[in-house]
Design an enzyme around this catalytic site. Sequence first.
Site, short mmCIF file in Angstrom:
data_model
loop_
_atom_site.label_atom_id
_atom_site.label_comp_id
_atom_site.label_asym_id
_atom_site.label_seq_id
_atom_site.Cartn_x
_atom_site.Cartn_y
_atom_site.Cartn_z
N GLY A 155 -7.62 8.65 7.20
CA GLY A 155 -7.79 8.97 8.65
C GLY A 155 -9.13 8.93 9.34
O GLY A 155 -10.14 8.63 8.47
N LYS B 33 -12.66 12.60 7.96
CA LYS B 33 -12.87 12.88 6.56
C LYS B 33 -13.72 14.10 6.16
O LYS B 33 -13.61 14.54 5.04
CB LYS B 33 -13.44 11.47 5.98
CG LYS B 33 -12.53 10.35 6.26
CD LYS B 33 -12.91 9.15 5.52
CE LYS B 33 -12.36 7.81 6.01
NZ LYS B 33 -10.93 7.77 5.81
N ASP C 122 0.93 -1.32 -0.06
CA ASP C 122 0.16 -0.12 0.03
C ASP C 122 0.78 1.26 -0.04
O ASP C 122 1.71 1.32 0.81
CB ASP C 122 -1.11 0.20 1.25
CG ASP C 122 -1.99 1.02 1.47
OD1 ASP C 122 -2.37 1.55 0.32
OD2 ASP C 122 -2.25 1.29 2.41
N SER D 119 -12.85 4.16 5.03
CA SER D 119 -13.21 3.66 6.18
C SER D 119 -14.53 4.38 6.21
O SER D 119 -14.65 5.69 6.14
CB SER D 119 -12.42 4.02 7.13
OG SER D 119 -11.15 2.95 7.35
N ARG E 242 -3.20 -12.18 25.45
CA ARG E 242 -4.28 -13.00 24.84
C ARG E 242 -5.33 -12.52 25.41
O ARG E 242 -6.48 -12.60 24.61
CB ARG E 242 -3.91 -14.36 25.15
CG ARG E 242 -2.66 -14.96 24.60
CD ARG E 242 -2.57 -16.40 25.24
NE ARG E 242 -2.17 -16.17 26.44
CZ ARG E 242 -1.37 -17.21 27.23
NH1 ARG E 242 -1.38 -18.33 26.53
NH2 ARG E 242 -1.44 -17.36 28.52
N GLY F 269 -8.82 5.84 1.38
CA GLY F 269 -9.49 6.87 2.43
C GLY F 269 -10.79 6.41 2.29
O GLY F 269 -11.53 7.37 2.83
P1 13P Z 1 -8.87 4.80 5.59
O1 13P Z 1 -7.80 5.71 6.55
O2 13P Z 1 -10.12 5.43 5.64
O3 13P Z 1 -8.93 3.47 6.31
O4 13P Z 1 -8.20 4.55 4.29
C1 13P Z 1 -7.03 3.59 4.41
C2 13P Z 1 -6.33 3.57 2.90
O5 13P Z 1 -6.68 4.22 2.01
C3 13P Z 1 -4.85 2.53 2.77
O6 13P Z 1 -4.52 2.89 1.79
O1 G3H Z 2 -3.34 5.02 3.63
C1 G3H Z 2 -2.36 4.85 4.27
C2 G3H Z 2 -2.74 3.73 5.29
O2 G3H Z 2 -3.61 3.71 6.29
C3 G3H Z 2 -1.37 3.01 6.16
O3 G3H Z 2 -0.92 4.03 7.03
O4 G3H Z 2 1.42 4.44 6.70
O5 G3H Z 2 0.44 4.53 8.86
O6 G3H Z 2 0.90 2.45 7.81
P1 G3H Z 2 0.56 4.00 7.68
ZN ZN Z 3 -4.61 4.91 1.10
#
Ligand code: 13P
Ligand code: G3H
Ligand code: ZN
Length: 310
Positions: free
Chosen positions: A182, A185, A83, A215, A282, A213
Amino acid sequence: MPLVTTKAMFEKSMKEKFAIGAFNVNNMELIQGIVEAAAENNSPVILQASSSAIKYAGINYLMGMVKVAAEEHPNIPIAIHLDHGPDFETCKMCVDNGFTSVMFDGSKYDFEENIRLTKEVVDYAHSHGVVVEAELGKLAGIEDEVNVKADEAIYTDPAQAEEFVKRTGVDSLAIAIGTSHGAYKFKGEARLRFDILQEVKQRIPNTPIVLHGASTVIPELVNMCNQYGGNIPGAKGVPDEILHEASISGVSKINVDTDLRLAMTAGIRKVFVEDPSAFDPRKYLKPARELVKETVSHKIKDVFGSANKA
Ligand code: 13P
Ligand code: G3H
Ligand code: ZN
């Protein structure tokens, strides 16, 4: 089933109009919760790791766990994806270590430079049987490796998207239509530019489209975090109805990280508040893993429509 690329699952998603969840992982509990939910729903799934997640877990640990997850669940297709790959070297490292898909995120560069750098990654990845996601347009938001201020965010230009895909040969494209990374949004009403999505799909109908993005920032999970001592006021994401609309309107991959962070945190916080004497990992990681599983299951079944599409 060995780990697969996203090619076949994306083709099916475009033909049958559903989306596949791409869930960010960095530890065993996340991986287990996600793949168990996918297996129970007979759904394809994408596990993805950012470069900072890879640094955290270590690429060998991470790939080891992901391979075991695929062995444990032979009946569903599982892809492992980088990612927001920041550069060629990181993408190459992932290709060389068995990732089946990589993202090169050149969205911070100008159009020509993004094309040039993406093409380098595409050439290397394709020569190793690995598929590539690229990004055009900028999403607002802050993560470890991603930091774009709201006023710097730029929607994707559909004409540029068409030219970009032609010139890079990229396998899938992340577009900016109003989502952001994040937990914060939207200040007012959540709105995505479906008109841009439609125009992009008209111009490049055979290219799988990716939503970053994305979520929901699930209110129940935010409330649970806050109820058990957290302080996450005003968090707001993309509502399920809008994500469902995206899933049937040509988006093939929907990225989810924040909702999983909230699920883990809510589960752990609840145990600590209810039993301050708890100190066995756990005891608090098990309910956290269960909440991750429930969260992923809900998305697969009720939002993305990928249940029984394995
Ligand atoms: P969110 O922060 O909305 O979960 O997006 C995650 C994302 O785009 C990871 O690449
Ligand atoms: O879009 C980015 C992902 O939420 C990953 O975030 O770089 O903090 O692992 P991170
Ligand atoms: Zn992303």
